[in-house]
Design a protein around this motif. Structure first.
Motif, PDB file in Angstrom:
ATOM      1  N   PHE A  11       0.826  -1.197   0.000  1.00 51.91           N
ATOM      2  CA  PHE A  11       0.000   0.000   0.000  1.00 51.91           C
ATOM      3  C   PHE A  11       0.871   1.262   0.000  1.00 51.91           C
ATOM      4  N   ALA A  12       1.892   1.293   0.850  1.00 47.86           N
ATOM      5  CA  ALA A  12       2.790   2.451   0.923  1.00 47.86           C
ATOM      6  C   ALA A  12       3.479   2.694  -0.416  1.00 47.86           C
ATOM      7  N   ARG A  13       3.950   1.648  -1.042  1.00 47.02           N
ATOM      8  CA  ARG A  13       4.611   1.786  -2.353  1.00 47.02           C
ATOM      9  C   ARG A  13       3.639   2.299  -3.409  1.00 47.02           C
ATOM     10  N   ASN A  14       2.456   1.720  -3.446  1.00 48.68           N
ATOM     11  CA  ASN A  14       1.479   2.101  -4.470  1.00 48.68           C
ATOM     12  C   ASN A  14       0.954   3.521  -4.295  1.00 48.68           C
ATOM     13  N   SER A  62     -16.138   7.797   4.745  1.00 48.40           N
ATOM     14  CA  SER A  62     -15.811   6.388   4.992  1.00 48.40           C
ATOM     15  C   SER A  62     -14.359   6.270   5.431  1.00 48.40           C
ATOM     16  N   ILE A  63     -14.086   5.197   6.145  1.00 44.04           N
ATOM     17  CA  ILE A  63     -12.719   4.838   6.529  1.00 44.04           C
ATOM     18  C   ILE A  63     -12.535   3.377   6.136  1.00 44.04           C
ATOM     19  N   THR A  64     -11.593   3.145   5.236  1.00 47.41           N
ATOM     20  CA  THR A  64     -11.309   1.793   4.766  1.00 47.41           C
ATOM     21  C   THR A  64      -9.949   1.373   5.275  1.00 47.41           C
ATOM     22  N   THR A  65      -9.904   0.324   6.074  1.00 45.63           N
ATOM     23  CA  THR A  65      -8.638  -0.202   6.558  1.00 45.63           C
ATOM     24  C   THR A  65      -8.104  -1.179   5.512  1.00 45.63           C
ATOM     25  N   ILE A  66      -6.815  -1.043   5.228  1.00 45.91           N
ATOM     26  CA  ILE A  66      -6.183  -1.874   4.212  1.00 45.91           C
ATOM     27  C   ILE A  66      -5.901  -3.269   4.791  1.00 45.91           C
ATOM     28  N   ASN A  67      -6.257  -4.278   3.994  1.00 47.77           N
ATOM     29  CA  ASN A  67      -5.999  -5.659   4.395  1.00 47.77           C
ATOM     30  C   ASN A  67      -5.687  -6.482   3.144  1.00 47.77           C
TER      31      ASN A  67
END
Length: 138
Positions: free
Chosen positions: A61-64, A127-132
């Motif tokens: 996620f950080a890279r993208n 909205s808040i979407t947590t990355i998984n």
């Protein structure tokens, strides 16, 4: 009598306390601790940290997301020291839409644990979407 005086004092103290800030106001206040400027210009907040259940997902996620640093409507909050998640794309950047939070102060707001995307509009959190592992590639 003693109980009613104590109860009255507790009610009085409670009524004098500051009103609770909305989630939007908490994030806006956090932003202004680090930056000056118009918080209303942001429509999305990207939170990168070393929390959550999938560190590999956080790294991907950080890279993208690094490619979005130039977008003025996106605020980046990068928390932690980068010991588990590679934040090198963000460290040497001086951008008005980047907050480096090495002490992980943002997590004290208790919004979500892990990397997240926060959508905002009209002074509210949409909205808040947590990355998984299921959504990291979206």
């Amino acid at each position: 009598m003693k109980t009613s005086v104590i109860l009255l004092l507790l009610l009085l103290l409670n009524s004098c306390s500051e009103p609770q800030l909305s989630t939007y106001e908490q994030i806006e206040s956090f932003y202004h601790r680090f930056k000056e400027g118009n918080f209303e210009r942001f429509s999305r907040i990207i939170v990168i940290n070393e929390e959550g259940t999938c560190i590999n997902c956080n790294n991907l996620f950080a890279r993208n997301q690094a490619e979005n640093l130039s977008k003025d409507s996106v605020l980046f909050i990068v928390s932690g020291y980068g010991t588990m998640v590679d934040i090198s794309a963000y460290v040497d950047k001086s951008s008005p839409n980047l907050i480096l939070d090495p002490k992980n102060e943002f997590q004290k707001l208790n919004l979500k644990k892990g990397c997240s995307i926060i959508e905002i509009a009209n002074h509210k959190i949409k909205s808040i979407t947590t990355i998984n592992a299921k959504n990291v590639r979206n």
